[in-house]
Motif scaffolding. Structure first.
Motif: not given
Length: 654
Positions: A144-158
């Motif tokens: 969950t940590l990896v999945g959420v971090s990646a999903a949120h980080g990508t959305a914010v960075l875009i």
């Protein structure tokens, strides 16, 4: 930020949260992508610092509702809302911690800060989401940590960089170049992630993406990142590309897509921010160079930048004035590479080379510039580093300054001579007045003596009136002679306690001058007044009023009037002499109290006088701490007002 835009962003957070929860895989604890995180950060970032806490609470409420509508339990929905809100607040805090309320992607430092803020926010969101899944659903914390971090980080960075665009457009690009690059990027993405592609070539689009990052405006680059995210996600879900093949190895395509997009977005943002910073610095340097070069070329001082060579100097830069100075010694050649070179050698160049060797920074030179002989000061400054043997040279034409200084010196000498001449003339004039006054004393004294003898004789009324008039005017003439002797001596303020009856003295003066007024067909009157006493002797008040009234009679044409009037204040007595005479211009009034000054029109009208009466008046008035003022209008007349200190009630000496 307006209330309407805040409401719109909150509604968008709700829609995106609900939608992506609804389309998440069955049994999945988190969505494959979470664009609501990017919109939440955007909302909090755009709020003022004092309003961000309320914005974060609003994000909790909206995210909780979207998760509940999507089918999640209340406690899980609230926990995810807190994770989403904590991420938004932390990213906004880190981005604006340096003091900029609205940072922009115009420097590499801001890009680094954005990446660090996104990473910190994504990790916090992943940690809170992982703890929620472990506590309420019994899921895997790490996954969950990896999945959420990646999903949120990508959305914010875009999404967030769209709010950080530079205020000014820092570059322009031809639309054809953009079209070619977009086609190349689409081809690379289809080749790598297309339905039939299965080779691990995810790095292949990177050079094409770098093309955009280094060449295109930031806005275009950000839209391309969004396009890449959509294309990669769609093509991978269609079964193409290397990430779909990872399923056979136990990998999660969604997580791999997020990591790929994070890498691409980070690289592109760092590259485009670096280019923006470089463009800003280049623009500022260009502007500064333009200003300096404009000042260099347009300067009124001759400016040169040179390097030494055995026979003289190589001219690197010069303005028009410097080129005119060195033109007799200037030579243009071509170097070994075919480039034009300006050489400077000759007597002036040699003189400057000697000064350079001796470390002298100033020499003088005479030269003909544009056909005019000029005196030139040459200022020499060595540029650093000294190993370059490069110097800046200024040619300052001091000819005009020297001519001006010589003219000023000559004018000063002439002024000193004129002052000395005037001083001598004044001395001679004062000596003459003093000598003449001494010579007049004897006959006047004789007249007064014989008049006093006549006054003792038996006389009829007419004879006695005539003798009294002779006596009064003889004594006045004697007083005038004494005044002439005193004129020009420093007058200290009087400490006398003598006082005079102002009204009585004025009446006596008017009575003595009535015959003169009648002969000139003038009306001379004195206004009625209560008794007034002034702090000065009667004899000096008589002199003051006689001179002023006599002056008024002289400058009033036939048929006119001269009136003496009185006024008083708590401390002063005021005597005014008003005539209906010719009047005076302001420039004449400025000089009437100067010795021997005659009004310009006095001689034209045949009016006699010495120019001593009014200076004597001013001297006597000042002696007794009074003042005399003049108000005059050409063609209407003049009013002389004498202000004298009011005598104390106990002073009665006349």
């Amino acid at each position: 930020m307006t209330s309407a835009s805040t409401v719109i962003l909150l509604f968008l957070v709700f829609l995106l949260g609900w939608g992506f929860v609804a389309i998440s895989a069955p049994g999945s604890h988190v969505a494959a992508w979470w664009p609501a995180a990017g919109v939440s950060v955007l909302l909090v970032l755009r709020l003022h610092r004092s309003q961000r806490l309320w914005g974060a609470l609003a994000v909790i409420a909206v995210t909780t509702m979207s998760n509940m509508v999507g089918g999640r339990e209340l406690l899980v929905a609230v926990s995810f809302g807190i994770a989403n809100s904590a991420e938004a607040w932390l990213v906004a805090f880190i981005l604006t911690a340096a003091g900029r309320t609205r940072p922009a992607l115009d420097s590499l430092a801001i890009a680094y800060r954005l990446c660090a803020a996104v990473a910190a926010g994504a990790i916090v969101a992943g940690f809170l989401a992982g703890a929620t899944v472990v506590i309420f659903d019994g899921g895997s914390f790490v996954d969950t940590l990896v999945g959420v971090s990646a999903a949120h980080g990508t959305a914010v960075l875009i999404i967030v960089p769209f709010a950080l665009l530079p205020a000014t457009r820092l570059t322009q690009v031809h639309p054809l170049e953009v079209a070619v690059q977009v086609l190349a990027l689409a081809g690379a993405l289809f080749y790598v992630f297309g339905p039939t592609a299965n080779l691990p070539l995810s790095f292949l689009p990177l050079p094409v993406i770098a093309w955009a990052a280094f060449r295109f405006p930031t806005r275009v680059v950000l839209f391309e990142i969004v396009g890449i995210a959509l294309a990669v996600s769609f093509l991978t879900s269609a079964g193409g590309g290397p990430f779909d093949q990872a399923v056979a190895l136990g990998g999660d395509p969604s997580t791999l897509i997020q990591i790929f997009l994070l890498s691409v977005a980070s690289f592109v943002l760092l590259a485009t921010s670096s280019q923006n910073e470089n463009r800003l610095v280049t623009s500022r340097l260009t502007d500064r160079e333009s200003v300096l070069r404009g000042g260099f070329v347009g300067s009124r001082v001759g400016l040169l930048i040179v390097e030494t060579y055995p026979q003289g100097f190589v001219v690197l830069e010069s303005n028009e004035i410097a080129s005119a100075v060195i033109s007799p010694e200037r030579e243009e050649r071509t170097d070994a590479d075919g480039e034009p070179v300006v050489l400077w050698h000759g007597p002036l160049a040699e003189r400057i080379k000697v000064a350079v060797r001796r470390r002298v920074d100033h020499v003088s030179w005479q030269a003909g510039v544009n056909g005019v002989h000029s005196d030139i000061d040459v200022l020499i400054t060595a540029q650093k580093p000294a190993s370059l043997q490069r110097y800046s040279i200024q040619f300052v034409d001091v000819s005009a300054a020297r001519r001006t200084a010589e003219a000023q010196q000559l004018a000063l000498e002439n002024e000193q001579k004129a002052t000395a001449r005037v001083t001598e003339l004044n001395r001679q004039k004062e000596e003459f007045v003093a000598s003449a006054s001494h010579e007049l004393r004897t006959p006047i004294t004789s007249i007064i003596g014989y008049v006093e003898l006549l006054e003792e004789e038996e006389l009829d009324d007419f004879q006695r009136a005539s003798v009294e008039t002779i006596a009064r005017n003889a004594r006045r003439l004697a007083d005038l002679v004494e005044s002439l002797l005193e004129l020009g001596r420093p007058r200290n303020p009087s400490t006398s306690v003598d006082t005079s009856d102002v009204v009585h003295t004025a009446q006596e003066v008017v009575r003595s001058l009535v015959p003169l007024a009648q002969r000139a067909d003038l009306t001379l009157t004195v206004a009625a007044s209560d008794p007034l006493r002034a702090a000065l002797p009667a004899i000096e008040l008589d002199r003051i009023l006689t001179n002023i009234v006599n002056n008024a009679l002289k400058f009033t044409p036939a048929g006119g009037t001269v009136t003496v009037s009185f006024a008083r204040t708590a401390t002063e007595v005021m005597v005014s002499v008003t005539d209906t005479g010719f009047g005076m211009a302001p420039e004449t009034v400025e000089h009437i109290f100067e010795r021997f000054y005659r009004a310009p029109d006095a001689e034209e009208r045949g009016i006699t006088g010495t120019g001593l009466g009014l200076p004597l008046v001013q001297g006597l008035v000042n002696k007794h701490l009074g003042s005399v003022t003049v108000a005059s209008v050409v063609g209407e007349g003049s009013t002389f007002t004498v202000n004298l200190p009011l005598a104390n009630a106990s002073d009665h000496a006349i």
